[in-house]
Design an enzyme around this catalytic site. Structure first.
Site, PDB file in Angstrom:
ATOM      1  N   ASP A  52       0.827  -1.204   0.000  1.00 12.87           N
ATOM      2  CA  ASP A  52       0.000   0.000   0.000  1.00 12.87           C
ATOM      3  C   ASP A  52       0.863   1.257   0.000  1.00 12.87           C
ATOM      4  O   ASP A  52       1.952   1.274   0.599  1.00 12.87           O
ATOM      5  CB  ASP A  52      -0.916   0.023   1.226  1.00 12.87           C
ATOM      6  N   TYR A  55       5.327  -7.844   9.386  1.00 14.58           N
ATOM      7  CA  TYR A  55       5.100  -6.401   9.397  1.00 14.58           C
ATOM      8  C   TYR A  55       5.313  -5.851  10.797  1.00 14.58           C
ATOM      9  O   TYR A  55       5.088  -6.536  11.794  1.00 14.58           O
ATOM     10  CB  TYR A  55       3.662  -6.067   8.989  1.00 14.58           C
ATOM     11  N   ASP A  93      -7.183   2.831   6.992  1.00  8.62           N
ATOM     12  CA  ASP A  93      -5.870   3.430   7.214  1.00  8.62           C
ATOM     13  C   ASP A  93      -5.997   4.931   7.011  1.00  8.62           C
ATOM     14  O   ASP A  93      -7.108   5.473   6.955  1.00  8.62           O
ATOM     15  CB  ASP A  93      -4.811   2.804   6.304  1.00  8.62           C
ATOM     16  N   ARG A 108      -4.611  -3.848   7.473  1.00  8.16           N
ATOM     17  CA  ARG A 108      -5.628  -2.805   7.681  1.00  8.16           C
ATOM     18  C   ARG A 108      -6.883  -3.394   8.323  1.00  8.16           C
ATOM     19  O   ARG A 108      -7.511  -2.770   9.186  1.00  8.16           O
ATOM     20  CB  ARG A 108      -6.010  -2.165   6.345  1.00  8.16           C
TER      21      ARG A 108
END
Length: 240
Positions: free
Chosen positions: A48, A76, A90, A182
């Site tokens: 993203d 992550y 987000d 997300r």
């Protein structure tokens, strides 16, 4: 082991680990690398715009090995901000539905963390690149067309809360391919009853490939002797 850039043969074929900057698209990153190298390039999955970190590209003959990278687990680090929601889950959209969060305790956070660990069902966000009727669903959502996403199984191998400084909750997650962090943030807020969104994200691993072995765009720009020409997408709100 990370090679020296001058030892790379992009046209013949290389597997390149890149550290995508925050705010840039993966498409723009690949396009910039193509301009620099004049080589055939493919990538092993996008990231993203409002996330930084590891993107793997293959050039030349190495593009044939891209299938080896599909479906690998990911790692992550990032931040979940509680007390509000966003349509995109987000900061690509404006936070709304602000709610008080000061009553949230550590045990509430740990309980939500446990419920979002292991084998879980997850509904991807409607603002995603998943296709319906041949079009990415985010395009349909932006046109006001109703989009219904189906739940699907994902695996959260490890979900570690690394710091709590409300409204921000910092984490590290190791997960199966196809997991939307997300959505983890959004679902986290729903479990706490105060809403939440993903305010920062960095991909640190794809399979055994780690961000420590990635080239930065500055390193590549210095090698090729040309400036970068990438558009930057700004968040709707500061992540602080």
């Amino acid at each position: 082991m990370k090679k020296k850039i001058e030892d790379l043969n992009f046209v013949e074929g290389e597997r390149i680990l890149l550290d995508k900057p925050y705010g840039n698209t993966s498409f723009g990153l690949v396009a910039q690398l193509k301009k620099w190298t004049k080589a055939k390039i493919g990538h092993a999955g996008t990231l993203d715009p409002l996330a930084s970190g590891l993107v793997i590209c293959c050039t030349g003959k190495k593009t044939k090995t891209l299938t080896e990278l599909i479906g690998l687990d990911k790692e992550y680090t990032g931040t979940i901000t509680i007390g509000a929601c966003t349509p995109t889950y987000d900061l690509e959209s404006e936070p709304y539905q602000h709610q008080p969060y000061h009553h949230i305790q550590t045990e509430n956070i740990e309980e939500a963390q446990k419920k979002l660990s292991g084998n879980i069902m997850q509904t991807p966000p409607i603002h995603s690149a998943i296709k319906q009727d041949g079009k990415p669903v985010y395009e349909l959502a932006r046109q006001g067309i109703e989009v219904r996403m189906k739940e699907r199984p994902v695996t959260i191998h490890q979900f570690v809360i690394t710091e709590i400084k409300l409204p921000d909750i910092h984490f590290r997650i190791q997960c199966s391919s196809g997991t939307y962090i997300r959505t983890i943030a959004h679902d986290f807020g729903q479990l706490l009853g105060v809403g939440a969104y993903l305010s920062s994200l960095r991909r640190t691993k794809i399979g055994e490939h780690a961000i420590e072995d990635a080239y930065t765009l500055d390193e590549l720009a210095n090698h090729f002797g040309t400036r970068m020409n990438l558009k930057c997408i700004e968040p709707k709100q500061s992540t602080s």
